[in-house]
Design a protein around this motif. Structure first.
Motif, PDB file in Angstrom:
ATOM      1  N   LYS A  22       8.767  60.813 -26.494  1.00 10.92           N
ATOM      2  CA  LYS A  22       8.022  59.570 -26.007  1.00 10.92           C
ATOM      3  C   LYS A  22       7.709  59.302 -24.452  1.00 10.92           C
ATOM      4  N   SER A  23       8.616  60.109 -23.601  1.00 11.88           N
ATOM      5  CA  SER A  23       8.267  59.949 -22.320  1.00 11.88           C
ATOM      6  C   SER A  23       6.959  60.721 -22.079  1.00 11.88           C
ATOM      7  N   ARG A  27       3.130  59.021 -20.560  1.00 12.63           N
ATOM      8  CA  ARG A  27       2.422  59.506 -19.390  1.00 12.63           C
ATOM      9  C   ARG A  27       1.265  59.818 -19.878  1.00 12.63           C
ATOM     10  N   THR A  96      10.487  51.741 -20.290  1.00 11.37           N
ATOM     11  CA  THR A  96       9.639  52.863 -19.786  1.00 11.37           C
ATOM     12  C   THR A  96       8.211  52.440 -19.393  1.00 11.37           C
ATOM     13  N   ARG A  99       8.387  49.895 -16.357  1.00  7.10           N
ATOM     14  CA  ARG A  99       8.706  50.189 -15.142  1.00  7.10           C
ATOM     15  C   ARG A  99       7.759  51.315 -14.572  1.00  7.10           C
ATOM     16  N   ARG A 127      15.449  47.728  -9.419  1.00  2.00           N
ATOM     17  CA  ARG A 127      15.370  49.071  -9.104  1.00  2.00           C
ATOM     18  C   ARG A 127      14.007  49.678  -8.825  1.00  2.00           C
ATOM     19  N   ALA A 167      20.251  57.669 -10.801  1.00  2.00           N
ATOM     20  CA  ALA A 167      19.598  58.795 -11.180  1.00  2.00           C
ATOM     21  C   ALA A 167      18.633  58.283 -12.227  1.00  2.00           C
ATOM     22  N   SER A 168      17.265  58.000 -12.148  1.00  2.00           N
ATOM     23  CA  SER A 168      16.474  57.358 -12.750  1.00  2.00           C
ATOM     24  C   SER A 168      15.028  57.946 -12.803  1.00  2.00           C
ATOM     25  N   ALA A 169      14.507  58.732 -13.956  1.00  2.00           N
ATOM     26  CA  ALA A 169      12.989  59.055 -13.987  1.00  2.00           C
ATOM     27  C   ALA A 169      12.265  58.057 -13.883  1.00  2.00           C
ATOM     28  N   GLN A 170      12.703  57.037 -14.467  1.00  2.00           N
ATOM     29  CA  GLN A 170      11.853  55.576 -14.447  1.00  2.00           C
ATOM     30  C   GLN A 170      11.419  55.283 -13.246  1.00  2.00           C
ATOM     31  N   ARG A 195      14.694  64.094 -15.821  1.00  2.00           N
ATOM     32  CA  ARG A 195      13.592  64.378 -16.464  1.00  2.00           C
ATOM     33  C   ARG A 195      12.400  64.638 -15.533  1.00  2.00           C
ATOM     34  N   VAL A 320      20.719  61.586 -21.145  1.00  2.00           N
ATOM     35  CA  VAL A 320      21.106  59.934 -20.810  1.00  2.00           C
ATOM     36  C   VAL A 320      20.817  59.273 -22.312  1.00  2.00           C
ATOM     37  N   ASP A 321      19.889  59.592 -23.030  1.00  2.00           N
ATOM     38  CA  ASP A 321      19.627  59.074 -24.377  1.00  2.00           C
ATOM     39  C   ASP A 321      20.461  59.296 -25.488  1.00  2.00           C
ATOM     40  N   LYS A 348      20.844  50.088 -20.658  1.00  2.00           N
ATOM     41  CA  LYS A 348      19.540  50.767 -21.645  1.00  2.00           C
ATOM     42  C   LYS A 348      19.218  49.462 -22.531  1.00  2.00           C
TER      43      LYS A 348
HETATM   44  C1  S3P Z   1      12.713  57.871 -19.419  1.00  2.00           C
HETATM   45  C2  S3P Z   1      13.853  57.695 -18.454  1.00  2.00           C
HETATM   46  C3  S3P Z   1      15.116  57.389 -19.022  1.00  2.00           C
HETATM   47  C4  S3P Z   1      15.294  57.288 -20.348  1.00  2.00           C
HETATM   48  C5  S3P Z   1      14.185  56.581 -20.953  1.00  2.00           C
HETATM   49  C6  S3P Z   1      12.914  57.295 -21.134  1.00  2.00           C
HETATM   50  C7  S3P Z   1      11.413  58.078 -18.882  1.00  2.00           C
HETATM   51  O1  S3P Z   1      15.518  56.087 -18.278  1.00  2.00           O
HETATM   52  O2  S3P Z   1      16.640  56.682 -20.632  1.00  2.00           O
HETATM   53  O3  S3P Z   1      14.498  56.275 -22.516  1.00  2.00           O
HETATM   54  O4  S3P Z   1      10.470  58.468 -19.858  1.00  2.00           O
HETATM   55  O5  S3P Z   1      11.055  58.185 -17.772  1.00  2.00           O
HETATM   56  P1  S3P Z   1      15.980  56.187 -16.672  1.00  2.00           P
HETATM   57  O6  S3P Z   1      15.226  56.932 -15.962  1.00  2.00           O
HETATM   58  O7  S3P Z   1      16.009  54.786 -16.295  1.00  2.00           O
HETATM   59  O8  S3P Z   1      17.325  56.816 -16.914  1.00  2.00           O
END
Ligand code: S3P
Length: 439
Positions: A22-23, A27, A96, A99, A127, A167-170, A195, A320-321, A348
């Motif tokens: 999905k991520s 992208r 995702t 954000r 955030r 700690a957030s990849a988003q 991630r 995290v998921d 979440k």
């Molecule tokens: C994601 C980052 C994660 C994850 C989400 C997908 C992404 O969220 O929970 O399902 O694709 O960057 P956070 O970065 O807010 O933890």
């Protein structure tokens, strides 16, 4: 609402493939939009969340077309050339999409209104508003920094140095995407690695991005703005977060031996496999290779006598998921599993700590909820009681629905879920795959 009872299952045997990550799918469409020319994607996840991203990118000028099963073509407009969307962007259930696209809009001379479903409308956007505001974008948000929300982009945006407070990849990705159309160098400092698909893919599309890892593991990511991205051909690997449900199902159902092909094993995503192995799970990797710049393998998963453990909170960002389904594995293990450091799970698609505590307790598991995690006393392999005359509430959260479906397979009476529709946000074929195996 579409309720369903998931009944006890015989052994899971055979070979399956899970849909694309999905991520990486989100992208691929976003970066394809920012490259002039045609980006080709295979293995794209055709879940509702990714389709929300595709619709938004079309509304901002890209052509995003389905050519075949998982095969898509994106004709991009280039960095700096996003068009003003004519209507509000409906993000559905997808945090995702919301954000990351807020980041993209923030450095373009356009404004966009984001709306979403009841779950997404409860989630905190402060955030991303905070760093993007520092870059010059303006926001009108609903109370508590929530959707519906309007972003007015800045031209030129200003580069910032931003240390991630969560700690957030988003959040990281929102700032990096905004940085693409910002003159100068934007720096994101990540004390806890999350991630890294954005960094890998931005480099793949030709952005000038560097990552420096300091002695304590802090990552310093620098991106030079006014980037020119080049269209790519992308093969999306299978989503480890979708594989997770089948991995746990095979581990807890006696007699199972399941092969799951083409699972992405990026170290920033592979925490669940490590934790399940610490619990005694037999998970073998076969044919390790690279797909789309990401490590991938086929996994062979055998039923195993799991043991409870104390999960190291340092591993949380890399799974995290996956905690909802780990809680299910813990409920079937022998002894006690203790999880801590899970505060982020409360924001979440649902509050995954309390929703899973209620759901598993309702199915007969012994669970204690703390502010930052769950403690679970496992059955030692005995099936859970299940739910005979109550329905598990999933709160519009796909991962709660799939986790409790797996719990139902390992129960005596089955587990009834109030609504299976949200599963289509990330894994439309989940029930068909499961029914094919559990038969
Ligand atoms: C994601 C980052 C994660 C994850 C989400 C997908 C992404 O969220 O929970 O399902 O694709 O960057 P956070 O970065 O807010 O933890």
């Amino acid at each position: 609402m579409k309720p369903r009872r998931f009944m006890p299952s015989g052994p899971l045997r055979g070979t399956i493939r899970v849909p694309g990550d999905k991520s990486i799918s989100h992208r691929s469409i976003m970066l394809g939009t920012l490259a002039v020319g045609e980006t080709r994607v295979t293995g794209l996840l055709e879940g509702e969340d990714v389709l929300s991203t595709a619709a938004a990118m079309r509304a901002m000028g890209a052509s995003v077309e389905r050519i075949g099963d998982g095969e898509w073509a994106v004709h991009g407009v280039g960095v700096g050339a996003l068009l003003q969307p004519q209507a509000a962007l409906d993000m559905g259930n997808s945090g995702t999409s919301t954000r990351l696209l807020m980041g993209l809009v923030a450095s373009h001379p356009i404004s966009a209104t984001f709306i979403g479903d009841a779950s997404l409308s409860k989630r905190p956007m402060g955030r991303v508003i905070e760093p993007l505001g520092r870059m010059g974008a303006a926001f009108e948000a609903s109370e508590g920094g929530r959707l519906p929300l309007t972003v007015r982009g800045a031209l030129p945006a200003v580069p910032i140095e931003y240390r991630l407070p969560v700690a957030s990849a988003q959040v990281k990705s929102a700032v990096l995407l905004a940085a693409l159309n910002t003159p100068g160098v934007t720096t994101v400092i990540e004390p806890v690695p999350t991630r890294d698909h954005s960094e890998r893919m931005l480099r793949g599309f030709g952005a000038d991005l560097s990552v420096e890892v300091e002695a304590d593991g802090t990552r310093v990511i620098r991106l030079a703005g006014e980037a020119e991205l080049k269209p790519q051909t992308i093969e999306v690997p299978g989503d480890p977060s979708s594989a997770a449900f089948f991995i746990v199902a095979a581990l807890i159902i006696p007699g199972s031996e399941l092969t799951i092909e083409n699972v992405g094993l990026n170290p920033t995503r592979a925490g669940l496999i490590e934790v399940l192995r610490q619990m005694g799970g037999q998970i073998t990797e076969v044919d390790r290779r690279e797909v789309g710049g990401e490590p991938v393998a086929d996994l062979i998963v055998r039923h195993s006598a799991l043991k409870g453990i104390e999960v190291d909170p340092a591993i949380v960002p890399s799974m995290v998921d996956e905690f909802p389904v780990l809680f299910v594995a813990a409920a079937l293990a022998e002894g006690t599993t203790i999880t801590t450091g899970l505060e982020e799970l409360r924001v979440k698609e649902s509050d995954r700590i309390s929703v899973m505590a209620v759901a598993l307790t309702g199915a007969g598991a012994r669970v204690t909820e703390a502010a930052d995690g769950l403690t679970i006393e496992g059955t030692g392999g005995e099936p859970l009681r299940g739910t005979s005359n109550s329905r598990t509430k999933t709160h519009l959260d796909h991962r709660i629905a799939m986790s409790m479906a797996v719990a139902g397979l390992a129960s005596r009476d089955g587990v009834e879920i109030d609504d299976t529709r949200p599963i289509a946000t990330s894994f439309p074929m989940f029930e068909a795959l499961l029914d094919g195996l559990a038969g």
